[in-house]
Design a protein around this motif. Sequence first.
Motif, mmCIF file in Angstrom:
data_model
loop_
_atom_site.group_PDB
_atom_site.id
_atom_site.type_symbol
_atom_site.label_atom_id
_atom_site.label_comp_id
_atom_site.label_asym_id
_atom_site.label_seq_id
_atom_site.Cartn_x
_atom_site.Cartn_y
_atom_site.Cartn_z
ATOM 1 N N GLU A 228 0.830 -1.213 0.000
ATOM 2 C CA GLU A 228 0.000 0.000 0.000
ATOM 3 C C GLU A 228 0.862 1.259 0.000
ATOM 4 O O GLU A 228 0.524 2.252 -0.659
ATOM 5 N N ARG A 231 2.197 1.582 -3.514
ATOM 6 C CA ARG A 231 1.156 2.035 -4.441
ATOM 7 C C ARG A 231 0.797 3.497 -4.201
ATOM 8 O O ARG A 231 0.497 4.227 -5.149
ATOM 9 N N GLY A 234 3.470 5.386 -5.848
ATOM 10 C CA GLY A 234 3.304 5.189 -7.283
ATOM 11 C C GLY A 234 2.187 6.036 -7.856
ATOM 12 O O GLY A 234 2.328 6.618 -8.940
ATOM 13 N N ARG A 235 1.076 6.142 -7.142
ATOM 14 C CA ARG A 235 -0.049 6.954 -7.630
ATOM 15 C C ARG A 235 0.341 8.426 -7.744
ATOM 16 O O ARG A 235 -0.044 9.104 -8.705
ATOM 17 N N ASP A 281 -5.127 -0.317 -9.048
ATOM 18 C CA ASP A 281 -3.949 -1.043 -8.570
ATOM 19 C C ASP A 281 -3.202 -1.701 -9.716
ATOM 20 O O ASP A 281 -1.964 -1.739 -9.724
ATOM 21 N N VAL A 284 -0.787 0.682 -11.324
ATOM 22 C CA VAL A 284 0.376 0.953 -10.472
ATOM 23 C C VAL A 284 1.317 -0.242 -10.476
ATOM 24 O O VAL A 284 2.541 -0.094 -10.610
ATOM 25 N N ASP A 285 0.759 -1.434 -10.342
ATOM 26 C CA ASP A 285 1.601 -2.632 -10.287
ATOM 27 C C ASP A 285 2.298 -2.908 -11.607
ATOM 28 O O ASP A 285 3.383 -3.500 -11.632
ATOM 29 N N HIS A 290 7.571 -3.225 -7.183
ATOM 30 C CA HIS A 290 7.688 -3.165 -5.723
ATOM 31 C C HIS A 290 7.640 -4.574 -5.157
ATOM 32 O O HIS A 290 7.265 -5.538 -5.829
#
Length: 332
Positions: A228, A231, A234-235, A281, A284-285, A290
Amino acid sequence: MRYHAVGSAELGRGGRMARWGITLPLTGVPLAAHRELVKELPDLGYTDAWTAETAGTDAFTPLALAAEWAPELRLGTAIVPVYTRGPGLLAMSAATIAELAPGRFALGIGTSSPTIVRGWNAAEFTEPFKRTRDTLRFLRSALAGEKVSAEYDTFAVSKFRLERPPATAPEILLAALRPGMLRLAAREADGAITNWLGAGDVPKVRAELGSDAELVARVFVCPTEDAEAARGLGRLLISSYLTVPAYAAFHDWLGRGELLRPMHEAWAAGDRKAANAAIPDEVVDDLVVHGSPESCREQVQSYVDNGLTTPVIAVLPTAADPAEMVRALAPK
């Protein structure tokens, strides 16, 4: 460049030896404090050190230091904007690093963005494809030691000749996100540099560039098992970058247009918090590696397996010491 094999990096697609690069300087680390880490990089398995140029260090000065600290490394800029220096100054800067690192320097150039070019550097951001093409052609001639007098579409140069042309001219790579620039890189440059893509996107980019040219990509890596937190960071980065028109168009071409539409709508309405929350998600992934260092290495290797020549890791900040993270992410 045509797939040079160096060091202990893993085998990639078709048995080609991949390079393994790192982005310097590290976030939050003073430039002078990099000395001991940079000296270690070749023994850790890193083959390349690449810089960027936004609002931190310039692209060339860290490479001048790295050339002294670790003469085994290949050095590269990813990227230098074609608008923020005059053509002659750009050639001089490139020639300086090429002299310090003979045969080990790759000059990455590109358009950058209107914010950096116009908003921060008071330069005109016009005809980006032509300006990049013209700069590439000028640099080819200038770095070969030629006297250049030419009328290009986007600028003119009169009687320019480097006083110290490099004995070995650097390779020149183009920042490229979509087919037009990728094809220009294939025709006239030594390769392409791309950014903000997932491992699964590499084959589509590679198909436009062709199988022989070098493909470099900066890969954003957040080495933490707190998914989390990774992410969330990342966002913030994705909403900052992918709302830039060139990156928005890139991800439309890659097929993420609908997934990113809510982010764009919230951003256009001035609601950054909602824009961040709207990024799925899965996006981001795809775009931010990560997990544990071991997992991150495997994910970076997947880019190579899909056709990337040179992954350039950009370590995103975590609670850990960034230098230790560079060591942990080194190829094994």
